[in-house]
Design an enzyme around this catalytic site. Structure first.
Site, PDB file in Angstrom:
ATOM      1  N   ASN A 123      50.561  79.446  48.470  1.00 23.52           N
ATOM      2  CA  ASN A 123      51.006  78.031  49.112  1.00 23.52           C
ATOM      3  C   ASN A 123      52.144  77.919  49.981  1.00 23.52           C
ATOM      4  OD1 ASN A 123      53.157  76.218  47.810  1.00 23.52           O
ATOM      5  ND2 ASN A 123      52.545  77.720  46.405  1.00 23.52           N
ATOM      6  N   ASN A 164      59.326  82.275  40.092  1.00 25.60           N
ATOM      7  CA  ASN A 164      58.638  81.453  41.028  1.00 25.60           C
ATOM      8  C   ASN A 164      57.493  82.388  42.013  1.00 25.60           C
ATOM      9  OD1 ASN A 164      57.932  79.327  43.034  1.00 25.60           O
ATOM     10  ND2 ASN A 164      59.944  78.484  42.762  1.00 25.60           N
TER      11      ASN A 164
END
Ligand SMILES: Cc1cc2nc3c(=O)[nH]c(=O)nc-3n(C[C@H](O)[C@H](O)[C@H](O)COP(=O)(O)O)c2cc1C
Length: 346
Positions: free
Chosen positions: A110, A245
């Site tokens: 993404n 992350n």
């Protein structure tokens, strides 16, 4: 049941399917029917950062950026829910397409770029939610705020969400906001953490409630850099670290459709890197502050692996997209089945 839903959702573009799922989960939450769709996970009460978690498996940031479906996610069995990343002002994020599924690798790439409706909107959504469990609010900076002024954005968000969050996550690790990751290093990190710690003390004094601060880091640092982050977290009195992350690496997806899209890679290919980061942090922190592990949990045993590496809690994003709510229960059960001695971070 989710297999059927997934077959239909995966026929749509990744972002359409994301928006539709969020709408459905939100609507189900308002009607109170989500808990009927899935078997409730075992209770595994866990205390971390002074907060009581119904179970140690949470929703990772980014799926519900605006707090649109807090009740819905909670009813699916998550032991805690993290919303955001939210920025001071609303912003559209990057142009579409910006979200890609890589099913052969159980992965997602993404480059959303913190598309969100702004912190004031998010606070209204939190006020409207009925959920009473642990709610994390993840904060970031607007894309057009210069990195040198990033502190202003984080402090503004901290002030606005403080009264409404069980804990606040400081996101300095998204790869999709230029310069953001530079805040993870050296003097930039220390200055940001010092400013947040000082503002938090003032807010705690004024409100009589000390809200824990968690820092979310990337899996792409060297061990030495990760160790430096750990020291800075201890020195500035932070309460938790979230590792990790998404990654900039393309290991595990090279040659696959969408494998060379720009952005952050999550899901199965990031699992080992993330777990390694947890191990390095655990060795450096020696229990000084808890670790919340995210990255590549697509089966229950991967959650147990994170706890064994030194985490106290885990979070899921990509695995939830591929496996649905059944993964929550599977992860809770796998952690509950661990020998007590192996639950290092508990
Ligand atoms: C589409 C997408 C959007 C994300 N947005 C955010 C975000 O806004 N803030 C954040 O801290 N992490 C965000 N993440 C990272 C996840 O919270 C998580 O740390 C990462 O994906 C690794 O976990 P996973 O392998 O279970 O997905 C996002 C991930 C994905 C896939």
């Amino acid at each position: 049941m989710y297999d059927l839903a997934r077959q239909m959702l995966f026929k749509l573009s990744a972002e359409t399917s994301h928006d539709l799922s969020l709408d459905l989960i939100g609507a189900g939450g308002r009607l109170g029917i989500n808990r009927l769709l899935t078997k409730a996970p075992a209770r595994l009460p866990t205390t971390v950062m002074g907060l009581q978690f119904a179970n140690p498996v949470g929703l990772a940031a980014g799926l519900d950026k605006n707090g649109a479906a807090i009740d819905g996610f909670a009813q699916l069995g998550f032991g805690f829910v993290e919303i955001g990343t939210v920025t001071p002002r609303p912003q559209p994020g990057n142009p579409q397409p910006r979200l890609f599924r890589l099913p052969q690798a159980t992965a997602i790439i993404n480059r959303m770029g913190f598309n969100n409706l702004g912190v004031d909107h998010l606070v209204e959504r939190v006020k409207a939610a009925r959920y009473e469990g642990v709610l994390g609010i993840n904060i970031g900076k607007n894309f057009d705020t210069p990195v040198g002024r990033a502190q202003d954005d984080y402090l503004l968000c901290l002030e606005k969400v403080y009264a409404h969050a069980s804990y606040v996550t400081v996101n300095v690790s998204s790869p999709n906001t230029p310069g953001l990751r530079s805040l993870q290093f050296g003097d930039s990190l220390k200055a940001l953490l010092d400013a947040l710690a000082t503002r938090r003390e003032a807010l705690a004094l004024a409100s009589g409630r000390r809200v824990p601060l968690a820092i979310k880091i990337a899996p792409d640092m060297t061990d030495e850099e990760t160790a430096q982050v750990a020291s800075a977290l201890i020195a500035t009195g932070m309460d938790a670290v979230i590792a990790t992350n998404t990654t900039l690496s393309r290991e595990g997806v090279q040659g696959l459709p969408h494998g060379d899209e720009a952005g952050g890679l999550s899901g199965a290919p990031v699992r080992e890197k993330s777990t390694h980061t947890v191990r390095v942090l655990a060795a450096e922190l020696k229990g000084a502050l808890p670790i919340i592990a995210a990255g590549g949990i697509t089966e229950g045993r991967h959650a147990a692996e994170k706890i064994e590496a030194g985490a106290s809690l885990v979070q899921i994003y990509s695995g939830f997209i591929y496996r649905g709510p059944a993964l929550i229960r599977e992860a809770v059960d796998a952690i509950a089945a661990m020998p007590v001695g192996a639950r290092v971070g508990f």
